[in-house]
Scaffold this motif. Structure first.
Motif, PDB file in Angstrom:
ATOM      1  N   ASP A  20     -64.702  40.480  11.987  1.00 55.18           N
ATOM      2  CA  ASP A  20     -63.845  40.657  13.180  1.00 55.18           C
ATOM      3  C   ASP A  20     -64.485  40.244  14.505  1.00 55.18           C
ATOM      4  O   ASP A  20     -63.909  40.454  15.567  1.00 55.18           O
ATOM      5  N   GLY A  21     -65.695  39.711  14.476  1.00 55.69           N
ATOM      6  CA  GLY A  21     -66.315  39.247  15.718  1.00 55.69           C
ATOM      7  C   GLY A  21     -65.996  37.787  15.960  1.00 55.69           C
ATOM      8  O   GLY A  21     -65.153  37.221  15.275  1.00 55.69           O
ATOM      9  N   PRO A  22     -66.718  37.160  16.894  1.00 54.01           N
ATOM     10  CA  PRO A  22     -67.705  37.818  17.756  1.00 54.01           C
ATOM     11  C   PRO A  22     -67.048  38.735  18.799  1.00 54.01           C
ATOM     12  O   PRO A  22     -65.922  38.509  19.211  1.00 54.01           O
ATOM     13  N   THR A  23     -67.807  39.777  19.183  1.00 57.45           N
ATOM     14  CA  THR A  23     -67.352  40.709  20.219  1.00 57.45           C
ATOM     15  C   THR A  23     -68.518  40.932  21.185  1.00 57.45           C
ATOM     16  O   THR A  23     -69.612  40.412  20.968  1.00 57.45           O
ATOM     17  N   GLU A  24     -68.274  41.751  22.194  1.00 58.77           N
ATOM     18  CA  GLU A  24     -69.342  42.087  23.144  1.00 58.77           C
ATOM     19  C   GLU A  24     -70.506  42.807  22.447  1.00 58.77           C
ATOM     20  O   GLU A  24     -71.609  42.868  22.986  1.00 58.77           O
ATOM     21  N   TYR A  25     -70.264  43.388  21.271  1.00 54.35           N
ATOM     22  CA  TYR A  25     -71.318  44.110  20.554  1.00 54.35           C
ATOM     23  C   TYR A  25     -72.178  43.204  19.679  1.00 54.35           C
ATOM     24  O   TYR A  25     -73.263  43.580  19.247  1.00 54.35           O
ATOM     25  N   THR A  26     -71.682  42.018  19.386  1.00 57.78           N
ATOM     26  CA  THR A  26     -72.378  41.136  18.442  1.00 57.78           C
ATOM     27  C   THR A  26     -73.839  40.861  18.845  1.00 57.78           C
ATOM     28  O   THR A  26     -74.711  40.853  17.961  1.00 57.78           O
ATOM     29  N   PRO A  27     -74.147  40.649  20.139  1.00 55.59           N
ATOM     30  CA  PRO A  27     -75.561  40.402  20.486  1.00 55.59           C
ATOM     31  C   PRO A  27     -76.499  41.536  20.054  1.00 55.59           C
ATOM     32  O   PRO A  27     -77.633  41.277  19.642  1.00 55.59           O
ATOM     33  N   LEU A  28     -76.019  42.776  20.119  1.00 61.78           N
ATOM     34  CA  LEU A  28     -76.824  43.910  19.639  1.00 61.78           C
ATOM     35  C   LEU A  28     -77.179  43.729  18.166  1.00 61.78           C
ATOM     36  O   LEU A  28     -78.317  43.955  17.740  1.00 61.78           O
TER      37      LEU A  28
END
Ligand SMILES: [Zn+2]
Length: 197
Positions: A20-28
């Motif tokens: 379901d990404g990429p999202t703002e959380y993906t870099p983490l």
């Protein structure tokens, strides 16, 4: 419809798949995977790639595997005609090619839903259908420990674990899961077409 839900292997290895990404959380997630020198398979949504193209490029640059997870992730996927499903797959492929300069044979149907129309669309699009055999329920269960325990209880050679790079909660689950895998001497594999048996 035959989908790949595990790898036949005699090695202690499992696959981490992030949907379901990429999202703002993906870099983490990417920082964490890098820290553990672990590769995952990211099933990306076309519209999310358009929203976060730089993060998408980073996933590829860091050596992870990309799969197609449709263009819009429609809630009503099960009611779409084969040609509409094909459009969803094709539009996601186009975005993957445009921003990542890559192609993929991997397709994971949104919500894991398959029916004759979806099966037809997948085969007409020349994709491998990729499922899982450990459903973490990370988007449903609220407590991180419960999610983690669900996964750990089910760990077996060749399992494919379904997670989502869409929340801080799942990030915390993955922090603990990676520690656990190392402790239990599990390595990880990424998904590719050679898993077909
Ligand atoms: Zn999904």
């Amino acid at each position: 419809m035959k989908s790949i839900t595990q790898k036949r292997t005699s090695k202690k290895e499992v696959a981490i798949t992030l949907d379901d990404g990429p999202t703002e959380y993906t870099p983490l997630f990417l920082d964490l995977l890098k820290k553990h020198n672990t590769k995952a398979t990211f099933f990306c949504i076309g519209q999310q790639i358009e929203k976060y193209p730089e993060i998408f490029k980073r996933i590829i640059a860091e050596g992870h595997t990309i799969g197609n997870h449709s263009y819009t992730h429609p809630r009503h996927m099960g009611f779409l005609s084969a040609s509409k499903v094909r459009d969803e797959i094709r539009k996601c492929d186009e975005v993957i090619l445009q921003y990542g300069q890559i192609t993929t044979h991997l397709y994971r149907p949104p919500f894991g839903v398959t029916n004759p129309n979806i099966a037809k669309a997948i085969s007409q699009s020349h994709k491998e259908c990729i499922g899982w055999n450990i459903r973490s329920l990370d988007t449903i269960i609220t407590h991180e420990n419960k999610i983690l325990n669900r996964i750990i209880k089910r760990l077996k050679k060749g399992n494919i674990i379904l997670l989502h790079d869409t929340s801080q909660k799942t990030y915390k689950v993955l922090v603990e899961l990676l520690v656990n895998l190392e402790r239990e001497k599990y390595s990880t594999f990424t998904i590719d077409s050679s898993l077909k048996n």
